[in-house]
Structure formats: C-alpha cells, structure tokens
Design an enzyme around this catalytic site. Sequence first.
Site, short mmCIF file in Angstrom:
data_model
loop_
_atom_site.label_atom_id
_atom_site.label_comp_id
_atom_site.label_asym_id
_atom_site.label_seq_id
_atom_site.Cartn_x
_atom_site.Cartn_y
_atom_site.Cartn_z
N SER A 11 13.19 5.99 -13.88
CA SER A 11 12.12 6.72 -14.56
C SER A 11 11.99 8.13 -14.00
O SER A 11 11.90 9.11 -14.75
CB SER A 11 10.81 5.96 -14.38
OG SER A 11 9.70 6.79 -14.61
N SER A 12 12.02 8.26 -12.66
CA SER A 12 11.88 9.58 -12.04
C SER A 12 13.03 10.49 -12.42
O SER A 12 12.83 11.68 -12.67
CB SER A 12 11.89 9.45 -10.51
OG SER A 12 10.71 8.92 -10.07
N LYS A 29 3.57 30.12 2.75
CA LYS A 29 2.71 29.69 1.63
C LYS A 29 1.24 29.69 2.05
O LYS A 29 0.39 30.20 1.32
CB LYS A 29 3.13 28.29 1.16
CG LYS A 29 4.57 28.23 0.68
CD LYS A 29 4.85 27.02 -0.15
CE LYS A 29 4.33 27.16 -1.55
NZ LYS A 29 5.11 28.07 -2.38
N ARG A 49 1.08 1.08 14.99
CA ARG A 49 0.78 0.88 13.57
C ARG A 49 1.40 -0.43 13.10
O ARG A 49 2.23 -1.03 13.78
CB ARG A 49 1.29 2.06 12.76
CG ARG A 49 2.78 2.26 12.85
CD ARG A 49 3.26 3.56 12.22
NE ARG A 49 3.31 3.49 10.78
CZ ARG A 49 4.23 4.13 10.04
NH1 ARG A 49 5.16 4.87 10.62
NH2 ARG A 49 4.22 4.05 8.73
N ASP A 56 6.84 21.14 -26.89
CA ASP A 56 6.80 19.80 -26.30
C ASP A 56 7.86 19.77 -25.20
O ASP A 56 8.49 20.79 -24.91
CB ASP A 56 7.10 18.72 -27.36
CG ASP A 56 6.48 17.37 -26.96
OD1 ASP A 56 6.71 16.94 -25.81
OD2 ASP A 56 5.77 16.77 -27.78
N HIS A 72 14.82 13.34 12.15
CA HIS A 72 13.62 13.39 12.99
C HIS A 72 12.74 12.16 12.80
O HIS A 72 11.79 11.96 13.54
CB HIS A 72 12.83 14.70 12.79
CG HIS A 72 12.19 14.85 11.46
ND1 HIS A 72 12.01 16.07 10.86
CD2 HIS A 72 11.68 13.95 10.60
CE1 HIS A 72 11.42 15.90 9.69
NE2 HIS A 72 11.21 14.63 9.51
N HIS A 73 13.06 11.34 11.77
CA HIS A 73 12.37 10.06 11.63
C HIS A 73 13.00 9.00 12.54
O HIS A 73 12.54 7.87 12.57
CB HIS A 73 12.43 9.58 10.18
CG HIS A 73 11.72 10.49 9.23
ND1 HIS A 73 10.39 10.36 8.93
CD2 HIS A 73 12.15 11.56 8.53
CE1 HIS A 73 10.03 11.30 8.08
NE2 HIS A 73 11.08 12.04 7.81
N HIS A 108 0.84 -1.19 0.00
CA HIS A 108 0.00 0.00 0.00
C HIS A 108 0.88 1.25 0.00
O HIS A 108 0.67 2.16 -0.80
CB HIS A 108 -0.93 -0.01 1.21
CG HIS A 108 -1.64 1.30 1.44
ND1 HIS A 108 -2.63 1.76 0.61
CD2 HIS A 108 -1.48 2.26 2.39
CE1 HIS A 108 -3.06 2.94 1.05
NE2 HIS A 108 -2.36 3.27 2.13
N SER A 116 -1.51 26.78 -6.04
CA SER A 116 -1.20 28.17 -6.36
C SER A 116 -1.76 28.58 -7.72
O SER A 116 -1.81 29.77 -8.04
CB SER A 116 0.32 28.39 -6.36
OG SER A 116 0.86 28.03 -5.11
N GLU A 159 11.94 13.25 -0.09
CA GLU A 159 10.84 12.60 -0.81
C GLU A 159 9.47 13.15 -0.38
O GLU A 159 8.57 13.32 -1.19
CB GLU A 159 10.91 11.08 -0.57
CG GLU A 159 9.71 10.29 -1.04
CD GLU A 159 9.61 10.20 -2.55
OE1 GLU A 159 10.59 10.56 -3.23
OE2 GLU A 159 8.55 9.78 -3.04
N HIS A 161 13.25 11.97 3.60
CA HIS A 161 12.63 13.24 3.96
C HIS A 161 12.44 14.19 2.78
O HIS A 161 11.34 14.69 2.58
CB HIS A 161 13.25 13.94 5.15
CG HIS A 161 12.24 14.91 5.70
ND1 HIS A 161 11.14 14.50 6.40
CD2 HIS A 161 12.07 16.22 5.49
CE1 HIS A 161 10.35 15.51 6.64
NE2 HIS A 161 10.90 16.58 6.10
N TRP A 175 7.02 0.22 3.99
CA TRP A 175 7.67 0.78 2.80
C TRP A 175 9.10 1.24 3.08
O TRP A 175 9.87 1.45 2.15
CB TRP A 175 6.84 1.95 2.23
CG TRP A 175 7.07 3.27 2.90
CD1 TRP A 175 6.56 3.67 4.09
CD2 TRP A 175 7.85 4.37 2.41
NE1 TRP A 175 6.98 4.94 4.37
CE2 TRP A 175 7.77 5.39 3.36
CE3 TRP A 175 8.61 4.58 1.25
CZ2 TRP A 175 8.42 6.62 3.20
CZ3 TRP A 175 9.26 5.79 1.10
CH2 TRP A 175 9.16 6.79 2.08
N THR A 194 6.60 27.10 5.07
CA THR A 194 5.29 26.51 4.80
C THR A 194 4.19 27.46 5.24
O THR A 194 3.18 27.63 4.54
CB THR A 194 5.15 25.15 5.52
OG1 THR A 194 6.34 24.40 5.29
CG2 THR A 194 3.96 24.38 5.00
N TYR A 230 8.79 16.11 0.45
CA TYR A 230 8.58 17.39 -0.23
C TYR A 230 8.45 17.21 -1.72
O TYR A 230 7.79 17.99 -2.40
CB TYR A 230 9.68 18.38 0.16
CG TYR A 230 9.58 18.68 1.62
CD1 TYR A 230 8.58 19.54 2.09
CD2 TYR A 230 10.37 18.04 2.55
CE1 TYR A 230 8.41 19.75 3.43
CE2 TYR A 230 10.21 18.25 3.90
CZ TYR A 230 9.23 19.10 4.34
OH TYR A 230 9.05 19.30 5.67
#
Lengths: 531, 178
Positions: free
Chosen positions: A175-176, A337, A456, A112, A308-309, A83, A274, A261, A259, A148, A334, A263
Amino acid sequence: MSSITQPIGGHGDAAGGHEHHPSGIMRWITTTNHKDIGTMYLWFSFTMFLVGGVFALTIRSELFEPGMQILRPERFNQLITLHGLIMIFGALMPGAVGFANWMIPMQIGAPDMAFARMNNLSFWLLPPAAIMLLLGLFVPGGAPETGWTLYPPLSIQQGMGMDLTIFAIHIMGASSIMGSINIITTILNLRAPGMTMMKMPLFCWSWLITAYLLIAVMPVLAGAVTMLLTDRHFGTSFFDAAGGGDPVLFQHVFWFFGHPEVYIIILPAFGLISEVIPTFSRKPLFGYASMVYALCAIAILSFLVWAHHMFTVGLPAAGILFYMYATMLIAIPTGVKVFNWLATMWKGSITLEAPMLFALGFLFLFTTGGFTGLILAIQPVDVQFQDTYYVVAHFHYVMVAGTLFAFFAATYYWLPKWTGHMYNETLAKWHFWGSFIFFNVAFFPMHFLGLAGMPRRIPDYAQQFTNWNQVSTVGAFGFGLSQLILLYVVVMCIRGGKPAPAKPWEGATSLEWTLPSPAPYHSFPTPPVVQ
Amino acid sequence: MNERANRRLLVRLALVAAAMFGFGYALVPLYYTVCDALGLRDLGRPDTIVSTQVDATRTVRVQFDTNVRSMGWQFTALEHTAEVHPGAVVQAVFRVVNATGHAVTGQAIPSYAPRLAGGYFRKVECFCFQRQTLGPGETRLMPVVFVIDPALPRDVATITLSYTFFEVEGAGNGQTGA
C-alpha cells in the site's frame, strides 16, 4: 446542515456541475476521488490511533504498580509489539498519506492524483492488513512478543501470530509503495503551469522526498520479513544460528529500513509545520531553498546511520565511530530547519490559533526529542541507555510531540477548507493544552526512569521506579482523554458551525486557499496559472 | 494530461521498488563479505600466536563446556578442566558420538566466559574450524590446540570455553529436514 458527504458546489466554480458520485457506502468503496480517499485515510489513521492508544493505556495501567496486576507477561509483550506496529504503520504513516491525498493536488493545482484507481486500492489494502495484525491477539500463541522490531531468534520461535504480522507488513508495504508512486507522479507530472519545483509548497516537497524514501526502503523491510517467513517455515537459515545464519544480520537489514523509516514519519510533519508557521506569523517561510536542501540532506544521511541502533552488538571501533559521527551530522540539516522556523517567526505578527499552538508545541518538544537523540548517538552513552526508558522517552518526543502534534496542527489548519465550517477554537485550545501538558507528564519522567536504569518492554519493575511510573500513567490517561476533545471538535465541525470563508487565515498563501470552502468535489479541472 | 508520461514514471518507480527488494537479499552476501574482510567472523580460521613466552608465575583454570542443539550426537570433553600457564601450548580432546542411524554433519560454535577472554584465547587447531560429518554410530576424538595469550588481564583466573554443535542441514549427508 450540509455534511461532508454532500459537499456544496463552489460558487461560480467551473466544477460545479461535476459532482455526481454514488451515495452511501458504495461511494467510499468505489471512490477514486483524492478528497474522499484522503478522508478515509485520515479516519483510518485516527481509528488506529485510538486502538494503539487503548493498548498503550493498558500497558501504562499494568505499569502503575510493580508486580503483575492485570496482564500476563506474554500478553504485555504482545501489546507492546502491537502498540508499536499499529501506531507506526496504522496511525502515523496512513495519516501522512491522508494529508498528502487531500492537499497535494490542491496545492499544486492538479485535478486529482495521477493514478486514481490505484489510489483507491492503496487505501483499501489497509483495513484488511490492520485486521490481520489485530487477529494475532486471538490465535493460539497470540501476537508476536518481540516488540515492533521483530528480532530473531524470538521472532522465529513465535506462533502463527507472527505469520499474520508478516503478511500484514507485506500488505501495508505494498500500500505504501503504491501510494508513494502515486504521489511522486502527481508532483512531477501534474503541476499547474507556472508551478515550478521551487515554487511548490514545502509540504509537497517533504512528501516528494518521503515517497522516494518509502520506495527505497519498504521493499527492504518486505525482504527482511520474507526471510523471517522462510526461516520459520521453509528451511532457510538466514537468521537461524542453528543452520549457520546470523541474528545480527536481521538487525542490519531491518535497520537499513528502520532508520529511513524514522524520517519517513517525520519529514511530512516538517512539511506541515512549514505551512502552518508562515501563515500564523504572516511572513513567508524563511530560507525556502535551504529548507528543500535540508530535506534532501536528511534523506540521504538517513541511509548511512542505521547501525546506531546496534551500538552494542559488537561493531568494530571504526564502524562505531563512523555511525556515531554520521548520526550527529544529521543534527545540522535538522538544525537548519528549526532555526528557519524560528527566523520565520522573528518579527512576524504572530497569532496563537490552535494550529499555531500545536506548531509551537511541535517546535519545542520535537527539538527536545532531537537533543536526547544526539545524546543517544554518543556510543559510550548509548551502551548505558540502550533498551531503557530513556530511549522510550526520546522516540515518543519525536513521534508523538513531533509527527502527531504536526498532524493536529494541520487538521485544525485545513478543517475549514475540508468541511466549510470553522471549528470550535476554544475547545481546540483545550485540546492543545491537554495534549501538551499531559504529554510531558506522561513522557518526561521516562527520562528519569531510563537514567536510573529501568529497562523497556518489561512488565514488572523494581520498587524504586514506582513513583515516576505512577506520574507517567496519570499523564498517559490525561493525554488519551484529551484526544476525545479532538474527536468531538472534528465531528461538530463536520456537522456545522460558522461558515468558513475561502481563506480563513489571512496569512495563508498557497493555492488551496483560492478554492471555496468546502473545497468542491472536483477542484482545478482546468489548471490555474501560477504567476 | 500526459497519460504516457505518468505510465512511464509508474513503471520506472515500480522497477526501483523491485530492485530494492532484491537489494534486501543482496545485503546477506554483502554482510558476510564485509565481516570476512574486516575479520569480524573469523571463527573458522586459526589464530596467530603473538607470544609464546610462558608465564609460569600464574595458572589459569580453563573449563570445557559442551552442548548439542537438537541433534542426536553425544558430545563431551575427555578432561573437563585444565590448569594452564599463559603462553604454554595446550591440547584438549573432545569426544563426539553420532547416536543416530544416519550420517549427520555438524558445526561447532565456540563462546567464552568472561566474554573478553575470547580475545586472548588463541586456537592453533580446532575441530570447530570445519564442519564435521559423522557416519551412523561413528565415534570421533577431536583435539583443540590453544595458547592463552600472556597479555590476559591478571584478574581473570578462570575461563570457560563452551562449544555448541549445530546441525548443518542439507549438507549432502543424505538427510533433509530438521
């Protein structure tokens, strides 16, 4: 009725005579057209969203009651892993690339993407990667049961499903990276005359920053999973304590990717919001330059907060303080924004079409998720909440109500441009209210469960957690079924509907609205001049 | 369109991606360097003795636990428990037998229960400070000399010191593979 596979030529558009392309399946396999590839990315993303959603609903069904009902614990853990991986690498990231492919060339006046063939390759790498990921369910030992994040030592001990996952991550990473190189080159080199950097729509800016982040961190993830692979099969001991390695090292390398990732997933959503909020407030975006600087600040800070993780692995006190304060610092750009979006709406003449409803839902729920993020950033609190449902609630508020709601807003916003038809506004509003209400029914109780100590990634739970879990499961099914409305609205909009004018939203200003609807197969063969 | 400019940017960005792949690997030595500099993983270094004031008013029971992880060694403590006054210098002896027919190198990793006791358990000398290589069938007696810091909280009456021997593969002992 015309369909999207046979776009109508633009009225008086110079590109009217250039719409030759193979028909049928070969059109999609061989296409180098940014609109075709964008469409494929978005359908792939939606398909993966449904697959990951079915996994989520299976998980929620198991959690409807304490005890084991429909899954074995191993299978439950595999679904948790898949998931997460499918929603992140299959739904959210390709979805954002789909919007980028469709809209960036049209927003900057380019014909293009810069590397059209590479664009085709970066899409067609994704389906095989997704198949490899899902294949893990059918091999001996099943898919990884690690979650994950693929932490060792468990990921070193898993069966061959883990190897399939590692290779799938390699392919999706490639790919990314190719997609990002394409986007950066397009934005830097292919802008129309007069389209200066600081005149670009904010969606392009957000993707420019995101693409740089991707190029910087996807290779680090590739390195981390390669180390796992060599630990598993080739006798290295990067993470294997038996050979002198250190499992905590994996967490550092993984979160150095992980981390930024976060963002990578949210910045394109910031860009989409926006675009939508100024249009439906009929005012230019408040504080454009500060929005750009805030994006850059968030991107730079994202490299400095990964630990912090890992607040409970035994970091030194100085490290904990550094990561704690650096994490809280991100609330400033943040906040800039969020307040700029609010100021954009201030005294605007607001109308509440479906894109704006989703944008407002985003604003409200993403900010809620941001606040729980600040709470989790406080290390003494995090020691209590880590690995509980509080964390699950937090990141679903920023990923689902954040990124996914922004995707919904953008889909309704640009559907008229993509298909040439107006979508069914009534059903779209039903989709919004279904998503908004059931999202909160599904995920708000998880805060309570986490505060009460429910861990979890565990298929069973103590009886006192039953009631909120049942509420949450009901909400999850409501949310899942609401997405079928989206599918229906999009399919009906492709098949027909009220013809859309070139600019269906009176407050819209960016370049794509100067093209007819549907956008011609080749747009801006000669660059427009931006005043 | 400026094909050459595009291509130049492509090459540069691809180089950045390749460099970041290398950076992922560079994090490995960086991690150990930072840990050493901050003293976070100083398992192989004698501790400094802060206080040798023997606190005879209380006794701490130290239990010795021994494990090997998938290697052909027998590893036991000669005495399984010791009654220790905080501040006193104590020696415990362990015996390890290489029951295989070839030389094997192992590294012992200590851990403590309760975990916070680790900070008060000061080892002056330990076989865990370096790798141990045993020839075929060799038996070795190995000492640990330690002092329990008198600052140990009074509610800790029992400390378990657990050692696990891991095999160090490819350590020049003529054996490869697991």
